[in-house]
Enzyme design. Structure first.
Site, PDB file in Angstrom:
ATOM      1  N   LYS A  51     126.721  94.796  46.193  1.00  0.00           N
ATOM      2  CA  LYS A  51     126.423  94.399  47.577  1.00  0.00           C
ATOM      3  C   LYS A  51     125.534  95.422  48.288  1.00  0.00           C
ATOM      4  O   LYS A  51     125.057  95.162  49.389  1.00  0.00           O
ATOM      5  CB  LYS A  51     127.725  94.228  48.372  1.00  0.00           C
ATOM      6  CG  LYS A  51     128.624  93.122  47.860  1.00  0.00           C
ATOM      7  CD  LYS A  51     128.330  91.877  48.559  1.00  0.00           C
ATOM      8  CE  LYS A  51     129.486  91.005  48.890  1.00  0.00           C
ATOM      9  NZ  LYS A  51     129.077  89.873  49.682  1.00  0.00           N
ATOM     10  N   LYS A  53     126.396  98.113  49.785  1.00  0.00           N
ATOM     11  CA  LYS A  53     127.034  98.503  51.045  1.00  0.00           C
ATOM     12  C   LYS A  53     128.159  99.476  50.728  1.00  0.00           C
ATOM     13  O   LYS A  53     128.678  99.494  49.618  1.00  0.00           O
ATOM     14  CB  LYS A  53     127.602  97.280  51.766  1.00  0.00           C
ATOM     15  CG  LYS A  53     126.536  96.274  52.157  1.00  0.00           C
ATOM     16  CD  LYS A  53     127.130  95.052  52.797  1.00  0.00           C
ATOM     17  CE  LYS A  53     125.996  94.088  53.147  1.00  0.00           C
ATOM     18  NZ  LYS A  53     126.456  92.893  53.790  1.00  0.00           N
TER      19      LYS A  53
END
Length: 147
Positions: A51, A53
């Site tokens: 992701k 993140k």
């Protein structure tokens, strides 16, 4: 007497960082359709590598939050392979329905998964996302208030 549910064991997975009402809506909608709901919580490694993140809460904290919910029967930390390979997840968790966001419906990956699951009598139910809320929106809003 409770109505009989459509499925015996349901499964969904996600990051579930900064738990919000959209997450709750998803899990409540899953539980309405199955007797037992198992929720996979993505590892920190998955969030960082796939992701791109950094999770606010650790995988253990996120899993503990999810498992504390009445609508969730079991929460398990799942790694990259278990998240990406739905057949592997099915072998591990023995579910008869996979719940997924409706943004995946019709994608090459899920059309193939539907074909594979049909051979073993496993369904996929696509559920809508709650509009106007997401972890990304929350993070962006918090960043704006710090400026």
């Amino acid at each position: 007497m409770e109505n009989k549910k459509k499925y015996k064991i349901g499964y969904t997975c996600g990051v579930f960082d900064l738990f919000h009402v959209g997450h709750l809506n998803l899990l409540e909608n899953c539980k309405k359709q199955c007797e037992t709901l198992i929720v996979g919580v993505c590892t920190d490694e998955y969030v960082i590598k796939i992701k791109n993140k950094t999770p606010i809460f650790s995988q253990e904290e996120r899993c503990r939050i999810i498992e504390a919910l009445d609508v969730v029967d079991s929460a398990k930390i799942v790694d990259i392979e278990e998240v990406n390979d739905k057949q592997l997840a099915q072998k591990i968790f023995k579910f008869d329905v996979l719940f997924s966001g409706d943004d995946w419906k019709g994608t090459e990956r899920y059309v193939e998964t539907e074909k594979q699951f049909a051979k073993i009598d496993v369904s996929i139910e696509y559920l809508p996302y709650t509009q106007g809320i997401s972890t990304t929106l929350i993070k962006n809003s918090l960043n704006k208030t710090q400026d």
